[in-house]
Design a protein around this motif. Structure first.
Motif, PDB file in Angstrom:
ATOM      1  N   SER A 166       0.907  -1.314   0.105  1.00 44.30           N
ATOM      2  CA  SER A 166       0.069  -0.066  -0.022  1.00 44.30           C
ATOM      3  C   SER A 166       0.975   1.215   0.020  1.00 44.30           C
ATOM      4  O   SER A 166       2.068   1.177   0.640  1.00 44.30           O
ATOM      5  CB  SER A 166      -0.917  -0.100   1.016  1.00 44.30           C
ATOM      6  N   GLN A 170      -0.007   1.479   7.200  1.00 43.18           N
ATOM      7  CA  GLN A 170      -0.971   0.713   7.417  1.00 43.18           C
ATOM      8  C   GLN A 170      -0.780   0.215   8.948  1.00 43.18           C
ATOM      9  O   GLN A 170       0.666   0.265   9.371  1.00 43.18           O
ATOM     10  CB  GLN A 170      -0.912  -1.028   6.911  1.00 43.18           C
ATOM     11  N   GLU A 213      -5.566   2.613   7.406  1.00 48.68           N
ATOM     12  CA  GLU A 213      -4.577   3.306   6.593  1.00 48.68           C
ATOM     13  C   GLU A 213      -4.468   4.726   6.921  1.00 48.68           C
ATOM     14  O   GLU A 213      -5.487   5.245   7.044  1.00 48.68           O
ATOM     15  CB  GLU A 213      -4.781   2.919   5.236  1.00 48.68           C
ATOM     16  N   ARG A 243       4.650   0.188   8.070  1.00 51.57           N
ATOM     17  CA  ARG A 243       3.803  -0.748   8.769  1.00 51.57           C
ATOM     18  C   ARG A 243       3.811  -0.754  10.387  1.00 51.57           C
ATOM     19  O   ARG A 243       5.013  -0.797  10.557  1.00 51.57           O
ATOM     20  CB  ARG A 243       3.977  -2.088   8.110  1.00 51.57           C
TER      21      ARG A 243
END
Length: 303
Positions: A166, A170, A213, A243
Motif C-alpha cells: 500500500s 498500515q 490506513e 507498517r
C-alpha cells in the motif's frame, strides 16, 4: 475506515498454527488475474504447446522464485521470562542468544519454505508451535503474535496478520489482553492526529481486530473504555507505506491461582515508521502487469 485483519494462520490441535496464504492462480488450465496476481511476484513461462480443436494452446506454469519475507514477531505472552524461537528446519534458534522479551517486537528477514515450523520456548518449556504452508510468493511482512491462552495455562495461542502493498501507512490493531471479565474485553484504541491543523481534535476510535490506513503524520494513541485505568498516550509517526502494530497487552490473573497479573498497556511498534522498499513492495504489481501481457499473447495465439 476500519478494515478487517488479514490472518495468515489458524489454530490446530497441539498448539500448532498454520500459515494459510494459498492463492490458486491456475484453475482448470485457465490463468486467473486480479487480486491473486496483484499480491504475488511470479515469473511465468511457456512449458508446452498442444492442439485443441485445431487451435494452438499454450500451457503456462508458475515458476516460483525465492521471496524474502519479513517475519515480525511481537511478544504478547504475559510473563517475566522472554520467549525463544527455534527454527526446526535449520536446527537453530531464530532469536540467537537473546530471546524476545514481553512487549517487545523483533523482525527477521527470512526465505521461508513450505512446512516450516517455529517452536516457542518459555524457559525449558515449549509452549507452542507455528507451522507454515502455502506461503505467499511475493515479498511481504508477516506478523506473528504469541499470546498466553489464559492465566492458568502456559500454552500459547497465536494471532497473525499479512500486510499487503500500500502507498499509505498500515496500522493493525490487535487485542492480546487476557481479561477475567466480559467488561475487560471491551474498549477501543483512541487515535488523535497531532500533526493536523484542527485544534481540540478529540480523535477517533480504532476497533481491535482491524486494520487502518493513515497518511504520513504524527499521531497519539491511548486505550479507551473497558476496564483500563491507563490514560498514557503513546506517540506514533507514520511515513509513506510504513507498517505498524498496535496491541493491547496484559493479563488478569484468576483469583483461584497464584499467577501474577499484568496491567493493560498499549504497545506500538515501530513508533517511528520506515517506508517500505518500493522495488520489493511493488513486485506483485509488476508481476500482475507481466501476467496480463502474457495472457494477451496467449489469447492471440488461441484465436
Amino acid at each position: 475506515p476500519n478494515l478487517p485483519v488479514r490472518p495468515f494462520g489458524s489454530e490446530e490441535p497441539g498448539d500448532a498454527c498454520a500459515i494459510e496464504m494459498v492463492m490458486a492462480c491456475l484453475r482448470g488450465g485457465v490463468l486467473l488475474l486480479g487480486a491473486c496476481l496483484a499480491h504475488q511476484a511470479m515469473s511465468l513461462k511457456t512449458v508446452a504447446a498442444g492442439h485443441s480443436e485445431g487451435k494452438v494452446v499454450k500451457s503456462i506454469t508458475i515458476d516460483k522464485g525465492p521471496a524474502e519475507h519479513e517475519l515480525l514477531i511481537c511478544n504478547a505472552y504475559a510473563s517475566q521470562k522472554p520467549l525463544a524461537v527455534y527454527r526446526s528446519q535449520e536446527s537453530r534458534y531464530l532469536t540467537g542468544d537473546v530471546p524476545i522479551a514481553y512487549k517487545e517486537c523483533e523482525s527477521f528477514p527470512l526465505h521461508l519454505k513450505q512446512a516450516e515450523s517455529f517452536e516457542f520456548e518459555h524457559g525449558d518449556l515449549k509452549v507452542g508451535t507455528f507451522a507454515t504452508t502455502g506461503l505467499p510468493q511475493a515479498s511481504t511482512t508477516l506478523l506473528l503474535v504469541p499470546v498466553r491462552r489464559n492465566s492458568t495455562a502456559l500454552s500459547a495461542k497465536f494471532m497473525s496478520h499479512a500486510f499487503v502493498w500500500s502507498k499509505t501507512a498500515q496500522v493493525v490493531v490487535l487485542d492480546a489482553f487476557q481479561a477475567a471479565t466480559e467488561a475487560g474485553k471491551s474498549g477501543t484504541v483512541r487515535i488523535t492526529d497531532r500533526g493536523g491543523e484542527r485544534e481540540g481534535d478529540k480523535g477517533e476510535d480504532l476497533r481491535f481486530g482491524s486494520v487502518v490506513e493513515l497518511g504520513p503524520g504524527s499521531y497519539e494513541l491511548a486505550l479507551n473504555g473497558g476496564t483500563s485505568k491507563s490514560n498514557v498516550e503513546v506517540p506514533m509517526q507514520t511515513t509513506e507505506s510504513s507498517r505498524h502494530v498496535v496491541m493491547r497487552v496484559g493479563m488478569d490473573a484468576a483469583k483461584s491461582t497464584d499467577a501474577a497479573s499484568y496491567p493493560q498497556e498499549l504497545v506500538v511498534f515501530p513508533q517511528v515508521g520506515v517506508a517500505q522498499d518500493s522495488a520489493a513492495s511493488r513486485a506483485g504489481e509488476l508481476a500482475s502487469a507481466a501476467a496480463a501481457a502474457l495472457l494477451a499473447a496467449v489469447l492471440v495465439a488461441v484465436a
